[in-house]
Design a protein around this motif. Structure first.
Motif, PDB file in Angstrom:
ATOM      1  N   ALA A  52       0.830  -1.206   0.000  1.00 53.67           N
ATOM      2  CA  ALA A  52       0.000   0.000   0.000  1.00 53.67           C
ATOM      3  C   ALA A  52       0.864   1.254   0.000  1.00 53.67           C
ATOM      4  N   THR A  53       1.971   1.222   0.729  1.00 54.40           N
ATOM      5  CA  THR A  53       2.886   2.368   0.752  1.00 54.40           C
ATOM      6  C   THR A  53       3.481   2.607  -0.632  1.00 54.40           C
ATOM      7  N   ILE A  54       3.918   1.546  -1.274  1.00 50.23           N
ATOM      8  CA  ILE A  54       4.508   1.674  -2.608  1.00 50.23           C
ATOM      9  C   ILE A  54       3.455   2.116  -3.618  1.00 50.23           C
ATOM     10  N   ARG A  55       2.246   1.570  -3.482  1.00 43.56           N
ATOM     11  CA  ARG A  55       1.162   1.976  -4.383  1.00 43.56           C
ATOM     12  C   ARG A  55       0.873   3.464  -4.229  1.00 43.56           C
ATOM     13  N   ASN A  56       0.822   3.946  -2.984  1.00 40.39           N
ATOM     14  CA  ASN A  56       0.556   5.361  -2.751  1.00 40.39           C
ATOM     15  C   ASN A  56       1.633   6.236  -3.386  1.00 40.39           C
ATOM     16  N   GLN A  57       2.886   5.806  -3.299  1.00 41.50           N
ATOM     17  CA  GLN A  57       3.974   6.566  -3.915  1.00 41.50           C
ATOM     18  C   GLN A  57       3.808   6.600  -5.434  1.00 41.50           C
ATOM     19  N   ALA A  58       3.479   5.465  -6.023  1.00 40.41           N
ATOM     20  CA  ALA A  58       3.301   5.409  -7.481  1.00 40.41           C
ATOM     21  C   ALA A  58       2.110   6.254  -7.918  1.00 40.41           C
ATOM     22  N   CYS A  59       1.019   6.172  -7.182  1.00 36.26           N
ATOM     23  CA  CYS A  59      -0.174   6.943  -7.551  1.00 36.26           C
ATOM     24  C   CYS A  59       0.054   8.439  -7.345  1.00 36.26           C
ATOM     25  N   ASN A  60       0.819   8.809  -6.320  1.00 33.04           N
ATOM     26  CA  ASN A  60       1.153  10.220  -6.125  1.00 33.04           C
ATOM     27  C   ASN A  60       2.022  10.726  -7.269  1.00 33.04           C
ATOM     28  N   ALA A  61       2.924   9.886  -7.769  1.00 38.25           N
ATOM     29  CA  ALA A  61       3.753  10.279  -8.912  1.00 38.25           C
ATOM     30  C   ALA A  61       2.880  10.520 -10.137  1.00 38.25           C
ATOM     31  N   VAL A  62       1.859   9.700 -10.315  1.00 38.49           N
ATOM     32  CA  VAL A  62       0.932   9.885 -11.442  1.00 38.49           C
ATOM     33  C   VAL A  62       0.201  11.220 -11.298  1.00 38.49           C
ATOM     34  N   LYS A  63      -0.274  11.516 -10.097  1.00 35.98           N
ATOM     35  CA  LYS A  63      -0.999  12.773  -9.866  1.00 35.98           C
ATOM     36  C   LYS A  63      -0.090  13.975 -10.104  1.00 35.98           C
ATOM     37  N   GLN A  64       1.147  13.910  -9.617  1.00 35.93           N
ATOM     38  CA  GLN A  64       2.089  15.011  -9.817  1.00 35.93           C
ATOM     39  C   GLN A  64       2.396  15.197 -11.300  1.00 35.93           C
ATOM     40  N   HIS A  65       2.519  14.109 -12.016  1.00 36.02           N
ATOM     41  CA  HIS A  65       2.791  14.183 -13.447  1.00 36.02           C
ATOM     42  C   HIS A  65       1.642  14.860 -14.184  1.00 36.02           C
ATOM     43  N   GLU A  66       0.418  14.516 -13.806  1.00 36.86           N
ATOM     44  CA  GLU A  66      -0.753  15.133 -14.436  1.00 36.86           C
ATOM     45  C   GLU A  66      -0.808  16.630 -14.149  1.00 36.86           C
ATOM     46  N   VAL A  67      -0.496  17.020 -12.909  1.00 34.34           N
ATOM     47  CA  VAL A  67      -0.492  18.440 -12.548  1.00 34.34           C
ATOM     48  C   VAL A  67       0.558  19.182 -13.359  1.00 34.34           C
ATOM     49  N   MET A  68       1.727  18.599 -13.485  1.00 33.30           N
ATOM     50  CA  MET A  68       2.798  19.239 -14.254  1.00 33.30           C
ATOM     51  C   MET A  68       2.423  19.369 -15.729  1.00 33.30           C
ATOM     52  N   GLN A  69       1.762  18.342 -16.278  1.00 34.81           N
ATOM     53  CA  GLN A  69       1.324  18.417 -17.676  1.00 34.81           C
ATOM     54  C   GLN A  69       0.300  19.529 -17.861  1.00 34.81           C
ATOM     55  N   ARG A  70      -0.639  19.646 -16.927  1.00 41.54           N
ATOM     56  CA  ARG A  70      -1.642  20.701 -17.015  1.00 41.54           C
ATOM     57  C   ARG A  70      -0.992  22.079 -16.979  1.00 41.54           C
ATOM     58  N   ARG A  71      -0.039  22.254 -16.094  1.00 42.31           N
ATOM     59  CA  ARG A  71       0.656  23.538 -16.002  1.00 42.31           C
ATOM     60  C   ARG A  71       1.409  23.849 -17.288  1.00 42.31           C
ATOM     61  N   ALA A  72       2.058  22.845 -17.840  1.00 42.37           N
ATOM     62  CA  ALA A  72       2.801  23.054 -19.085  1.00 42.37           C
ATOM     63  C   ALA A  72       1.858  23.439 -20.221  1.00 42.37           C
ATOM     64  N   GLN A  73       0.694  22.814 -20.289  1.00 38.20           N
ATOM     65  CA  GLN A  73      -0.281  23.154 -21.320  1.00 38.20           C
ATOM     66  C   GLN A  73      -0.798  24.574 -21.131  1.00 38.20           C
ATOM     67  N   GLN A  74      -1.047  24.956 -19.890  1.00 35.55           N
ATOM     68  CA  GLN A  74      -1.523  26.314 -19.628  1.00 35.55           C
ATOM     69  C   GLN A  74      -0.460  27.340 -20.006  1.00 35.55           C
ATOM     70  N   GLN A  75       0.790  27.059 -19.689  1.00 29.12           N
ATOM     71  CA  GLN A  75       1.867  27.978 -20.049  1.00 29.12           C
ATOM     72  C   GLN A  75       2.015  28.074 -21.557  1.00 29.12           C
ATOM     73  N   ALA A  76       1.884  26.954 -22.253  1.00 28.41           N
ATOM     74  CA  ALA A  76       1.991  26.966 -23.712  1.00 28.41           C
ATOM     75  C   ALA A  76       0.854  27.784 -24.322  1.00 28.41           C
ATOM     76  N   GLN A  77      -0.343  27.654 -23.765  1.00 22.06           N
ATOM     77  CA  GLN A  77      -1.475  28.426 -24.265  1.00 22.06           C
ATOM     78  C   GLN A  77      -1.275  29.910 -24.011  1.00 22.06           C
ATOM     79  N   GLN A  78      -0.743  30.257 -22.859  1.00 30.68           N
ATOM     80  CA  GLN A  78      -0.493  31.665 -22.556  1.00 30.68           C
ATOM     81  C   GLN A  78       0.575  32.244 -23.479  1.00 30.68           C
ATOM     82  N   GLN A  79       1.587  31.468 -23.797  1.00 28.93           N
ATOM     83  CA  GLN A  79       2.639  31.936 -24.693  1.00 28.93           C
ATOM     84  C   GLN A  79       2.092  32.122 -26.102  1.00 28.93           C
ATOM     85  N   GLN A  80       1.195  31.228 -26.505  1.00 27.23           N
ATOM     86  CA  GLN A  80       0.600  31.376 -27.832  1.00 27.23           C
ATOM     87  C   GLN A  80      -0.248  32.635 -27.891  1.00 27.23           C
ATOM     88  N   LYS A  81      -0.951  32.946 -26.837  1.00 30.30           N
ATOM     89  CA  LYS A  81      -1.762  34.164 -26.807  1.00 30.30           C
ATOM     90  C   LYS A  81      -0.855  35.389 -26.861  1.00 30.30           C
TER      91      LYS A  81
END
Length: 157
Positions: free
Chosen positions: A105-134
């Motif tokens: 369960a501890t290892i699963r939580n670490q892996a799932c947290n990594a997935v969540k962090q990756h998704e947050v980082m992707q969202r931020r990168a997309q938002q920054q790319a959209q702002q730069q395009q504007k």
């Protein structure tokens, strides 16, 4: 470590079919324990094969597979605790299973947290790319040359 070895031995015996004579002597209803252990063994083998492969598991795959392992452990523990006396399950097995399930369960939580962090980082990168395009649009706002929004000349030309 010894408890984990006991679990592995029980799962290996169940998987190899060596536990069949024992199951013939066990009370009815205890066959579910073997099903849980076989399923657990399959999940652990898939994790082992993935760790030895050239291409490692992605965090999403690890989260999913470890989630299945933890769910299986929870079901096995629930069954083993409820049927400990009837199926003659030793307390050391249940204790070892709890410890293994907590580690998983501890290892699963670490892996799932990594997935969540990756998704947050992707969202931020997309938002920054959209702002730069504007910002790159000469008619839509600031640019690096003028330092601010472009102004339309006022008055008669």
């Amino acid at each position: 470590m010894r408890r984990y070895a006991t679990l592995k031995l029980a799962a290996a015996l169940a998987g190899a079919g060596l536990a069949q004579p024992v199951l013939a002597q066990t009370p009815s209803g205890c066959e579910n324990m073997q099903k849980y252990l076989l399923e657990r063994q399959t999940i652990v083998q898939s994790l082992g094969a993935a760790s030895k492969a050239k291409r490692k598991l992605t965090p999403q795959q690890a989260c999913s597979t470890l989630g299945r392992l933890v769910n299986n452990g929870n079901a096995t523990l629930k069954f083993a605790t409820a049927n400990q006396d009837w199926c003659q399950i030793p307390p050391t097995f249940i204790e070892g299973m709890k410890a293994d399930n907590e580690k998983a369960a501890t290892i699963r939580n670490q892996a799932c947290n990594a997935v969540k962090q990756h998704e947050v980082m992707q969202r931020r990168a997309q938002q920054q790319a959209q702002q730069q395009q504007k910002g790159a649009n000469p008619f839509g706002g600031s640019d690096s040359v003028t330092g601010g929004p472009m102004r339309v000349p006022q008055g008669a030309l």
